[in-house]
Design an enzyme around this catalytic site. Sequence first.
Site, PDB file in Angstrom:
ATOM      1  CG  HIS A  20      35.521  50.436  33.122  1.00  0.00           C
ATOM      2  ND1 HIS A  20      35.034  51.389  33.984  1.00  0.00           N
ATOM      3  CD2 HIS A  20      35.994  49.429  33.910  1.00  0.00           C
ATOM      4  CE1 HIS A  20      35.193  50.985  35.236  1.00  0.00           C
ATOM      5  NE2 HIS A  20      35.769  49.794  35.226  1.00  0.00           N
ATOM      6  CE  LYS A  44      25.574  44.739  52.199  1.00  0.00           C
ATOM      7  NZ  LYS A  44      26.887  44.075  52.183  1.00  0.00           N
ATOM      8  NE  ARG A  93      42.189  47.468  37.599  1.00  0.00           N
ATOM      9  CZ  ARG A  93      41.183  47.775  38.371  1.00  0.00           C
ATOM     10  NH1 ARG A  93      40.742  49.006  38.408  1.00  0.00           N
ATOM     11  NH2 ARG A  93      40.605  46.873  39.117  1.00  0.00           N
ATOM     12  CB  SER A 131      35.090  53.132  39.520  1.00  0.00           C
ATOM     13  OG  SER A 131      34.861  52.578  38.246  1.00  0.00           O
TER      14      SER A 131
HETATM   15  P1  ADP Z   1      36.882  49.473  38.917  1.00  0.00           P
HETATM   16  O1  ADP Z   1      37.993  48.635  39.490  1.00  0.00           O
HETATM   17  O2  ADP Z   1      37.362  50.563  38.020  1.00  0.00           O
HETATM   18  O3  ADP Z   1      35.890  49.913  39.955  1.00  0.00           O
HETATM   19  P2  ADP Z   1      34.999  47.446  38.075  1.00  0.00           P
HETATM   20  O4  ADP Z   1      35.021  46.786  39.381  1.00  0.00           O
HETATM   21  O5  ADP Z   1      33.745  48.040  37.608  1.00  0.00           O
HETATM   22  O6  ADP Z   1      36.100  48.561  37.925  1.00  0.00           O
HETATM   23  O7  ADP Z   1      35.585  46.414  37.015  1.00  0.00           O
HETATM   24  C1  ADP Z   1      34.977  46.002  35.846  1.00  0.00           C
HETATM   25  C2  ADP Z   1      36.008  45.285  35.021  1.00  0.00           C
HETATM   26  O8  ADP Z   1      36.865  46.274  34.461  1.00  0.00           O
HETATM   27  C3  ADP Z   1      36.925  44.340  35.786  1.00  0.00           C
HETATM   28  O9  ADP Z   1      37.255  43.289  34.945  1.00  0.00           O
HETATM   29  C4  ADP Z   1      38.136  45.189  36.063  1.00  0.00           C
HETATM   30  O10 ADP Z   1      39.288  44.404  36.205  1.00  0.00           O
HETATM   31  C5  ADP Z   1      38.196  45.986  34.770  1.00  0.00           C
HETATM   32  N1  ADP Z   1      38.908  47.247  34.918  1.00  0.00           N
HETATM   33  C6  ADP Z   1      38.789  48.137  35.897  1.00  0.00           C
HETATM   34  N2  ADP Z   1      39.608  49.179  35.709  1.00  0.00           N
HETATM   35  C7  ADP Z   1      40.279  48.928  34.548  1.00  0.00           C
HETATM   36  C8  ADP Z   1      41.283  49.602  33.816  1.00  0.00           C
HETATM   37  N3  ADP Z   1      41.800  50.733  34.252  1.00  0.00           N
HETATM   38  N4  ADP Z   1      41.713  49.043  32.694  1.00  0.00           N
HETATM   39  C9  ADP Z   1      41.209  47.868  32.282  1.00  0.00           C
HETATM   40  N5  ADP Z   1      40.281  47.157  32.925  1.00  0.00           N
HETATM   41  C10 ADP Z   1      39.818  47.680  34.054  1.00  0.00           C
END
Ligand code: ADP
Length: 169
Positions: A20, A44, A93, A131
């Site tokens: 992120h 949730k 990704r 995450s």
């Molecule tokens: P995660 O999949 O890690 O739980 P989120 O759902 O919080 O992440 O995703 C927030 C944004 O960050 C989305 O656009 C997701 O595609 C992107 N994202 C998640 N993991 C990565 C990563 N390893 N590298 C780049 N972008 C990511």
Amino acid sequence: MSDSRIAVYAGSFDPIHNGHLDIVQRCRKVFDQTIVAVLSNLEKEPTFSIDERVEMIDQELEECDDCEAQSFSGLLVDFMETVNARALVRGLRAVSDFEYEFQMALMNRRLNPEVETVFMMPREDYIYLSSRLVKEVFFLGGDLDGLVPSRVLDRLARVRDLSGDSEPR
Ligand code: ADP
């Protein structure tokens, strides 16, 4: 309306990891201001509360005057309107992300044709990070060095200690 280019980088960030943060740094090269928008109604039972997630992100970005975290609920396009942003940034990704992201981008465009979705790719080292995986590996005792900020690891340790066992919430 301001002329500054504002990016909204949205997700659940439960918790934020280096993949992120890599995307946030890429946003900074292209946009004047980056708002990390933390969705409060997706999962949730998140591991971290919305306030904790926002706080963790703000801590990691405290040196960056052009970045801030904000929580939102409801439609992302509505939130974007309130902060005057047109660019919705998403991290891409792998091919597996593509179909869902494609659907979301088109739906958001339908909801507000002014919103443009911008996809950015992280450094290769982070391409497999999520995450969910971070939490799984952490609670099973695996090494996450270089993948997650140390302050986030400390928070995860607190969750583990409070829950009294090795299972995530
Ligand atoms: P995660 O999949 O890690 O739980 P989120 O759902 O919080 O992440 O995703 C927030 C944004 O960050 C989305 O656009 C997701 O595609 C992107 N994202 C998640 N993991 C990565 C990563 N390893 N590298 C780049 N972008 C990511």
